[in-house]
Design an enzyme around this catalytic site. Structure first.
Site, mmCIF file in Angstrom:
data_model
loop_
_atom_site.group_PDB
_atom_site.id
_atom_site.type_symbol
_atom_site.label_atom_id
_atom_site.label_comp_id
_atom_site.label_asym_id
_atom_site.label_seq_id
_atom_site.Cartn_x
_atom_site.Cartn_y
_atom_site.Cartn_z
ATOM 1 C CD GLU A 67 -1.257 -2.347 2.126
ATOM 2 O OE1 GLU A 67 -2.036 -3.038 2.803
ATOM 3 O OE2 GLU A 67 -0.015 -2.551 2.080
ATOM 4 C CB THR A 278 15.027 -42.739 4.010
ATOM 5 O OG1 THR A 278 15.548 -43.949 3.442
ATOM 6 C CG2 THR A 278 14.778 -42.942 5.499
#
Length: 346
Positions: A67, A278
Site C-alpha cells: 500500500e 527415506t
C-alpha cells in the site's frame, strides 16, 4: 489525516472492474514473490479518482509494504490520492513493525474505499486493519480474488496459522514410479525443462531439506542455478560430511514436527523437501506434506528392482491410501509436472 466519512466519496461499485483491478494487484504481488520473505508478497492497485491506476508491491524487509509503495508511486507521479480505491491482496496492517501501519497510510492519503482479497491471520492484524479503516469511515470489502490470493499466499497463511512452514515434497520419477536404476545411477531421469522448473521451486522456498544419506550419495549443492532467484537455507537431517557441497547448512535431527516448529520460528514460510526416499517416506507417513510436486519422465524401468519414490511401509489397505486432488498438470518439455494437494490439508 483526511478522515471523516463525509469527506470521502466512493464511486459506483463495479464488480467486474473490481475483479480486473484485483487481478492487477495479484500480478504485482507475483512479481515480488522471491524478495519479501519472511514478509508476505502483497500487491496493491490504487485506482485514483480520475481513473488512473498506480500499482505497488511489497519491498524487501524494511522497505515499503504494498500500500505504501503504491501511494509513494502515485505521489511521485504528482497524483492526488484523495477519493481513491485501493485493491490489496492482503489485509492492511494496523501495527508498527519495521514500517508504519498501512491502514494509517491509507487514511492519511484520503483513500475512500479499500477492497481486500483475504484477511491476515497474523495475530497482530487478524481483522484489526479492516476495523481501523471502517471505524474511520472508509468503505471496506473483503473477498474479491480470495481464491487466487489464498493460493498465492498459501505459505504465508499456513505459517501464520500453524507456526510451521508449508511443506512441499518434490519428487521425480519414471512413469512407472522409479527414481534411479538398480546400479544407483539417476542422472538424469527428467529433462532440462523439468529441472529448471524444480529450481523455481527452490527459489520460491525459504529452506530446502534433504537427508544426510542423500548428501553422502549425491553431494548436492542445493542452490538455485537454472532460474533467477535466491538460494534457500540448506537443511540436512543428520550430519553432512565435512567438505560436502551443501555446506554451510543447518543440521537437524529428531521429531519431524519439532523440526518444522524450529524452522517456522526462524521465519521459514515454505520448506522444500527434496529427499531422498527415506526422508520423503518419513514426511509422507507423518502426514506433514502439504503439497506434492511430482515430475514424471516418459521412461520405463520395467521391473521391481529399481528404487521407488518412498522407502518404508506404505498403506496396508485401500482405506489407508492418501487421497488428494490434482491442482496442476503441465507439460515441461517431454516431462509432466503433477501437483497433488492432500485432502486432509484443506
Amino acid at each position: 489525516m483526511a478522515s471523516p466519512a463525509s469527506s470521502r466519496s466512493v464511486a459506483d461499485v463495479n464488480p467486474g472492474a473490481d475483479a480486473d483491478h484485483m487481478a492487477r494487484a495479484i500480478a504485482a504481488a507475483a512479481s515480488v514473490r522471491r524478495t519479501t520473505a519472511p514478509n508476505p508478497w502483497v500487491g496493491c492497485a490504487l485506482v485514483l479518482a480520475d481513473g488512473t491506476v498506480v500499482e505497488g508491491a511489497t519491498h524487501p524487509p524494511g522497505g515499503h509494504h504494498a500500500e505504501a509503495a503504491a501511494l509513494a508511486a502515485a505521489r511521485a507521479g504528482g497524483h492526488d490520492t484523495a477519493g481513491a480505491t485501493a485493491y490489496v491482496t492482503l489485509e492492511p496492517c494496523s501495527h508498527h513493525g519495521r514500517t508504519p501501519p498501512c491502514a494509517d497510510a491509507l487514511l492519511e492519503a484520503g483513500v475512500a474505499r479499500v477492497v481486500v482479497a483475504v484477511e491476515d491471520p497474523d495475530p497482530q492484524v487478524n481483522g484489526r486493519g479492516t476495523a481501523r479503516l471502517r471505524d474511520a469511515g472508509v468503505a471496506v470489502e473483503v473477498g474479491t480474488g480470495a481464491a487466487e490470493v489464498t493460493e498465492q499466499l498459501a505459505p504465508y497463511l499456513h505459517h501464520r496459522t500453524t507456526g510451521r512452514p508449508l511443506v512441499v515434497l518434490k519428487l521425480a520419477a519414471s512413469i512407472d514410479g522409479r527414481t534411479a536404476a538398480p546400479d544407483g545411477s539417476s542422472k538424469w531421469i527428467t529433462g532440462e525443462a523439468a529441472r529448471s522448473d524444480a529450481h523455481g521451486l527452490r527459489a520460491d522456498s525459504d529452506a530446502i531439506l534433504v537427508g544426510a544419506g542423500t548428501v553422502r550419495a549425491d553431494d548436492p549443492s542445493l542452490t538455485v542455478r537454472h532460474v533467477a532467484g535466491p538460494d534457500p537455507l540448506r537443511v540436512v537431517l543428520g550430519h553432512a560430511p565435512e567438505g560436502a557441497r551443501v555446506r554451510p547448512c543447518v543440521e537437524m535431527s529428531g521429531d519431524l514436527g519439532d523440526v518444522l516448529d524450529s524452522l517456522g520460528a526462524r521465519g521459514v514460510l515454505q520448506l522444500l523437501v527434496e529427499g531422498g526416499a527415506t526422508v520423503a517416506g518419513a514426511f509422507h507417513r507423518a502426514g506433514l506434506v502439504d503439497r506434492y510436486v511430482v515430475y514424471l519422465a516418459p521412461a520405463l524401468f520395467g521391473g521391481d528392482d529399481a528404487p521407488g519414490l518412498f522407502t518404508g511401509a506404505g498403506a496396508a489397505t485401500m482405506t489407508d491410501v492418501l487421497r488428494g486432488r490434482f491442482t496442476r498438470l503441465v507439460a515441461l518439455g517431454d516431462d509432466i509436472r503433477v501437483d497433488l494437494q492432500p485432502l486432509r490439508s484443506e
